[in-house]
Design an enzyme around this catalytic site. Structure first.
Site, short mmCIF file in Angstrom:
data_model
loop_
_atom_site.label_atom_id
_atom_site.label_comp_id
_atom_site.label_asym_id
_atom_site.label_seq_id
_atom_site.Cartn_x
_atom_site.Cartn_y
_atom_site.Cartn_z
N CYS A 71 0.71 -1.16 0.08
CA CYS A 71 -0.12 -0.05 0.00
C CYS A 71 0.85 1.15 0.27
CB CYS A 71 -0.99 0.24 1.22
SG CYS A 71 -2.12 -1.29 1.35
N ASP A 72 0.40 2.20 -0.44
CA ASP A 72 1.01 3.60 -0.52
C ASP A 72 -0.22 4.73 -0.57
OD1 ASP A 72 3.94 4.87 -0.43
OD2 ASP A 72 2.52 6.12 -1.74
#
Length: 196
Positions: A71-72
């Protein structure tokens, strides 16, 4: 089969644990600035999803039989994509620029299983409160927002300064649980397969 989180984020870990999952934690270290530079003028959603996938790709070879999640998150404010402020000074500057405004928090997700990828980005509208200078300085000095996209958290001290959101609250915390469920379904898996 396990769920491997390619992140050191305590917030993402907390979301999974509250959702009944004990993830394998395998932080992925990538040069985010180099990845972003390689994208030139890509749309903001492409930037965050590419960063999420780059993190997951580091981890996939170590866990070939598991589900790997990268994730980012970044904040889109006034047309500019912003990551973590890292310092007290940068946090104060950010908050003085974003208080009283509306922005989009973009959270890219890359989920790998069995040689296949599902990559997607969730956008949630954030309405920042018109925080006082004293509160901004105290919040920055607490250290809580320094390593957070957009220089804020929805939980803890940050809860004082977010007037409202439109969208998925878990994505603002760092990992969209509904999106992860949909990704698992695409692989023929169930969320409950990972409950402890």
């Amino acid at each position: 089969m396990r769920l491997v989180l390619a992140s050191q984020s305590p917030s993402r870990r907390m979301l999974l644990e509250q959702g009944g999952v004990t993830p394998v934690l395998r932080p992925a270290h990538i040069d985010e600035d180099t990845v972003i530079a390689s994208l030139h003028d890509a749309p903001p959603t492409t930037t965050v999803s590419t960063l999420a996938r780059a993190k997951a790709e580091v981890v996939v070879p170590e866990y070939p039989d598991d589900v790997v999640v990268g994730c980012d998150s970044m904040l889109l404010l006034d047309g500019e994509l912003l990551g973590k402020p890292h310092t007290v000074e940068a946090t104060i500057e950010r908050w003085k620029a974003q208080r009283g405004k509306q922005a989009q928090l973009l959270t890219g997700h890359a989920v790998w299983f069995g040689g296949e990828w599902v990559v997607d980005t969730i956008s949630t509208t954030i309405r920042f409160g018109d925080a006082s200078d004293a509160d901004i300085e105290a919040y920055a000095a607490s250290g809580q927002p320094l390593e957070c996209a957009g220089a804020f958290t929805l939980e803890a001290l940050g809860s004082w300064f977010i007037d409202s959101i439109d969208g998925d609250p878990t994505s603002v915390i760092g990992l969209s649980m509904p999106l992860l469920r949909r990704c698992l379904y695409r692989f023929g898996l169930d969320a409950s397969d990972f409950w402890a």
